[in-house]
Write an enzyme that holds these catalytic residues in place. Structure first.
Site, PDB file in Angstrom:
ATOM      1  N   HIS A  61       0.762  -1.133  -0.022  1.00  0.00           N
ATOM      2  CA  HIS A  61      -0.239   0.209   0.190  1.00  0.00           C
ATOM      3  C   HIS A  61       1.171   1.141  -0.113  1.00  0.00           C
ATOM      4  CE1 HIS A  61      -3.721   2.295   1.599  1.00  0.00           C
ATOM      5  NE2 HIS A  61      -2.694   3.242   1.837  1.00  0.00           N
ATOM      6  N   GLU A  62       1.760   1.088   0.987  1.00  0.00           N
ATOM      7  CA  GLU A  62       2.632   2.327   1.002  1.00  0.00           C
ATOM      8  C   GLU A  62       3.730   2.568  -0.208  1.00  0.00           C
ATOM      9  OE1 GLU A  62       2.033   4.313   3.161  1.00  0.00           O
ATOM     10  OE2 GLU A  62       0.727   3.348   4.661  1.00  0.00           O
ATOM     11  N   HIS A  65       2.047   4.472  -3.065  1.00  0.00           N
ATOM     12  CA  HIS A  65       2.031   6.033  -2.947  1.00  0.00           C
ATOM     13  C   HIS A  65       3.497   6.520  -3.216  1.00  0.00           C
ATOM     14  CE1 HIS A  65      -1.774   6.427  -0.789  1.00  0.00           C
ATOM     15  NE2 HIS A  65      -1.361   5.638   0.321  1.00  0.00           N
TER      16      HIS A  65
END
Length: 264
Positions: A61-62, A65
């Protein structure tokens, strides 16, 4: 006001997965095999499988980004180590890793974590700015779809607990469920969450200033909303609307949660 220049030299190891991430993946794979074969204490097997799988998803998820930020113009994410999938490099390991894992263990919900820090001064497009925020939840959606493939191919509604692989399927169903909850929560247009980040670039200056005042309290607002019985009911009804269409049986998800909490 002077701005720091964006790093133009990418470290050679910028995109090389960190040993910590590879270790988490190894635990995920080994515990998955243990749950499949019911090796030792199956509850411990499921616990390790779900927690390690959730950690992998948090890292991805990170990473979403960070990759979007890098290709949108902020090359400093490479210098910060965000592209190596190392959870210890996040701006807040407590919010990004520890708190979401605790909430999964206690409440069985995919709580959004604290995001990597992107220098938005170097992002010259509102579309790119919104995309940076959207890639995290998108990673959860992709992972939910991948984890749901077996359940779309086979009906587990009446799965037999005596099946030698029942614990594994229950754990995988729980992992897919967590990805759905994480995606939905992250997409809520609340200040401080990814959904808020998607909306933020399109607000007027005045609204952005007000938004920034509430951003640090986004998590608190989320907890307050989920604490309300009616909001909680609506949220899980929405979640199960999607999990049903992914072939995830609610009973199997509940079994995965019960197995994970082997101490209770």
């Amino acid at each position: 006001m002077t701005y720091e220049p964006v790093s133009t030299r990418r470290p050679n190891s910028a995109f090389v997965p960190s040993p910590i991430f590879l270790g988490i993946v190894a635990v995920f794979a080994v515990s998955g095999f243990m749950a499949w074969t019911r090796f030792g204490n199956v509850g411990v097997d499921v616990f390790l499988f779900v927690v390690a799988g959730w950690l992998v998803s948090l890292c991805l998820h990170e990473y979403g980004h960070a990759v979007a930020g890098y290709f949108s113009g902020d090359h400093s994410v490479a210098d910060k180590g965000y592209l190596r999938l190392n959870p210890l490099k996040y701006t807040s390991p407590l919010l990004s890793i520890i708190l979401p894992v605790i909430v999964v263990i206690i409440g069985g919900i995919g709580l959004p974590g604290g995001a990597v820090w992107i220098d938005h001064r170097h992002i010259n497009s509102r579309v790119k700015d919104s995309l940076i925020s959207a890639t995290g939840p998108l990673a959860n959606i992709v992972l939910a779809l991948i984890a749901s493939v077996p359940f779309l191919a086979r009906d587990f509604t009446f799965a037999d607990p005596s099946d030698p692989h029942y614990a594994f399927w229950a754990a995988l169903a729980l992992l897919a469920f967590l990805q759905v909850t994480a995606a939905i929560l992250n997409l809520l247009p609340i200040p401080g969450l990814d959904g808020g980040g998607i909306v933020y670039p399109w607000l007027s200056r005045e609204y952005q200033r007000a938004w920034n005042l509430f951003a640090p309290y986004g998590f608190i607002l989320l907890f307050v909303l989920l604490w309300q019985s009616r909001a909680n009911e609506y949220f899980f009804s929405f979640v199960y609307f999607f999990t049903d269409r992914l072939g995830l049986d609610s009973g199997l998800i509940a079994s995965g949660f019960d197995l994970m909490r082997f101490w209770s």
